[in-house]
Every structure is written in C-alpha cells, then in structure tokens.
Design an enzyme around this catalytic site. Structure first.
Site, PDB file in Angstrom:
ATOM      1  N   LEU A  11      33.247  19.991  20.376  1.00  0.00           N
ATOM      2  CA  LEU A  11      32.680  21.010  19.533  1.00  0.00           C
ATOM      3  C   LEU A  11      32.145  21.935  20.618  1.00  0.00           C
ATOM      4  CD1 LEU A  11      31.960  21.842  16.791  1.00  0.00           C
ATOM      5  CD2 LEU A  11      30.095  20.414  16.650  1.00  0.00           C
ATOM      6  N   TRP A  42      47.567  29.880  28.756  1.00  0.00           N
ATOM      7  CA  TRP A  42      48.602  30.337  28.324  1.00  0.00           C
ATOM      8  C   TRP A  42      49.176  31.366  29.405  1.00  0.00           C
ATOM      9  CZ3 TRP A  42      50.168  35.319  27.893  1.00  0.00           C
ATOM     10  CH2 TRP A  42      51.191  35.796  26.924  1.00  0.00           C
ATOM     11  N   ASP A  69      40.801  28.445  22.151  1.00  0.00           N
ATOM     12  CA  ASP A  69      40.665  27.782  23.459  1.00  0.00           C
ATOM     13  C   ASP A  69      42.228  28.028  23.801  1.00  0.00           C
ATOM     14  OD1 ASP A  69      40.105  26.861  25.754  1.00  0.00           O
ATOM     15  OD2 ASP A  69      39.847  24.596  24.964  1.00  0.00           O
ATOM     16  N   LEU A  73      36.790  39.874   3.005  1.00  0.00           N
ATOM     17  CA  LEU A  73      36.644  38.837   3.932  1.00  0.00           C
ATOM     18  C   LEU A  73      35.354  38.899   4.687  1.00  0.00           C
ATOM     19  CD1 LEU A  73      37.759  36.301   5.717  1.00  0.00           C
ATOM     20  CD2 LEU A  73      38.780  37.933   7.117  1.00  0.00           C
ATOM     21  N   GLY A  92      43.449  31.028  28.892  1.00  0.00           N
ATOM     22  CA  GLY A  92      43.668  30.991  30.609  1.00  0.00           C
ATOM     23  C   GLY A  92      45.002  30.065  30.904  1.00  0.00           C
ATOM     24  N   HIS A 124      43.552  36.497  27.513  1.00  0.00           N
ATOM     25  CA  HIS A 124      42.690  37.153  26.767  1.00  0.00           C
ATOM     26  C   HIS A 124      43.104  38.084  25.697  1.00  0.00           C
ATOM     27  CE1 HIS A 124      39.801  34.252  28.566  1.00  0.00           C
ATOM     28  NE2 HIS A 124      39.618  34.757  29.555  1.00  0.00           N
TER      29      HIS A 124
END
Ligand code: FPP
Length: 231
Positions: free
Chosen positions: A185, A21, A16, A127, A19, A33
């Site tokens: 959440l 940032w 999150d 991974l 935007g 993004h």
C-alpha cells in the site's frame, strides 16, 4: 460498450513502474514519468466513459522526497505544466479536480496552480478526480490529530474524525489498484482503505490501457464485499 452490474464508486490507483518502463528501453527515468501522463489521460477518459464517480491517483508520496533532487524537481515541473494545460480541458469535461496531501512543502508555483484548478472546477459534478501529491497516510492521520480541538475528543468517532482528513469530501475507496507487480500500500489512503478491495497487475503504469482498466472493473464484479459481516 461493456456493461457492468456493479461499479466501484471510488477507485484509487498507485501508479507504479514509470522508472522501470524507461529503464527497459534504456531511456532516462523521467521519460517514464512523461509517458505516465498519457496513462493518466487514458484512465480519466475510461473512468468518465464507464461512469466511475471518484478516481484518486497517487502521484507523489511523502516518501518520494528520498529520490534524487533532479527527479523530484522534474516531477513537480511536469505536474505544473500538465495541470496548467489540462485544467481547462478537465473543466470543460465537467471533471471536479481535488488534491490531497501536505501542500506547504510543495513549490509555490505548483501550489498556486493546484488552487486555481480546484477553484475552476469546484462546481462540476461529473468525475471527481483527486491527485494525491505529497500525500502520506500516516502524515494525514497526524495532521488530523493536530487539528482536533479539546471539545472534539469527548465525542470523537470514525465519522466525525473524517472531517479532519484530506479526504473529507471523498467516500472510502472501493478498490485500490497497484501497477508494476508490487503488492503493498506504500502509505496510500491508510485510514480509508480498511475495507477496500485490492487489485494488483504486473503492467507498468505507462502501459496501462483502457483494456487494463476494464479488467479492474470486470474483476470487481466477482468480489463479495462483507465489511466484516456475513454475506
Ligand atoms: C511511480 O513510478 C510513479 C511516480 C512516483 C510518479 C507518478 C506521477 C505521474 C504519472 C504524474 C502525475 C500527474 C499529475 C498531473 C499530478 P516509479 O518511478 O516508482 O517507477 P519504478 O518503481 O519503476 O522506479
């Protein structure tokens, strides 16, 4: 390299703050993004380096459709472009890529790239990297219920219900990280997070560094997991 006694097997991240940032820098939201992708790269690298087996990244929620059409389209284009470019690299790094969420509503082109990357990396055993795209925990539970057959109902239990969830091949997340200061959440892994630890940081996603990732691992060392029992 720092050594940790206890490592989470599965880390989920709610990425999150892209935007905010961008807005802080008077840049358009989409720029955040784009920068967020670099953080994705950093955490994938760190997860591999520290031997995390499962990393799940919340990339687009079933609620994100409420955003302006241009932003939604931008996000899908960005995903198409990055997945196409980085799929090969991830494969070389022995990463197994999966996607969870409702695919049908996604652009056909993105769906195809998702299938291709899953197919390309399906034999990798390094991974396990999962992107939640058009994912919502409630939608996941409902689509699972719709797939149940009459015979399933008689002996239905938590274990055999799991095979209908998008996450059927993943263990439950040990810890869920959310960046950018919010403490909720937001419909991420609802069923799976019943005993997850939570880690909240004010760091905005594009600023999330290897050091921030290490703080999560260090913090996890101090958690006493009881799963409802006694220690
Ligand atoms: C949240 O920030 C971020 C998103 C909704 C998108 C996250 C997606 C990526 C980083 C791309 C994932 C990449 C692949 C390859 C699948 P926000 O826009 O909610 O930030 P704000 O709360 O500050 O407005």
């Amino acid at each position: 390299m720092e050594k940790f006694k206890i490592l989470p097997t599965h880390i989920g991240i709610i990425m999150d703050g892209n935007g905010r940032w961008a807005q802080k820098r008077n840049l358009p939201r989409y720029y955040g993004h784009k920068r967020g992708i670099e953080s994705v790269r950093r955490v994938v690298k760190a997860a591999k380096k520290y031997g995390i087996k499962y990393l799940t990244l919340y990339s687009f929620s079933t609620e994100n459709w409420k955003r302006p059409k241009e932003e939604v389209e931008f996000l899908f284009k960005l995903m198409e472009e990055r997945l196409k470019k980085e799929g090969e690299k991830l494969n070389k790094q022995n990463v197994r890529v999966r996607f969870i969420g409702n695919r049908e509503q996604l652009p056909k082109k993105l769906q195809k790239i998702m299938e291709d990357v899953e197919e390309l990396t399906k034999n990798n055993d390094g991974l396990n990297l999962t992107f939640a795209i058009n994912y919502g925990g409630r939608e996941e539970i409902l689509q699972a219920i719709k797939k149940l057959k009459k015979e399933d109902l008689k002996d239905l239990n938590e274990e055999n219900f799991k095979k209908y969830l998008y996450t059927k091949d993943l263990p439950d997340p040990d810890i869920i990280v959310r960046t950018a200061g919010e403490k909720r959440l937001s419909n991420f892994l609802l069923w799976q997070s019943s005993y997850s630890e939570f880690y909240f940081t004010k760091t905005l996603w594009p600023d999330f560094s290897e050091e921030d990732f290490l703080k999560v691992l260090a913090d996890y060392q101090r958690r006493k997991r009881k799963f409802g029992g006694l220690t």
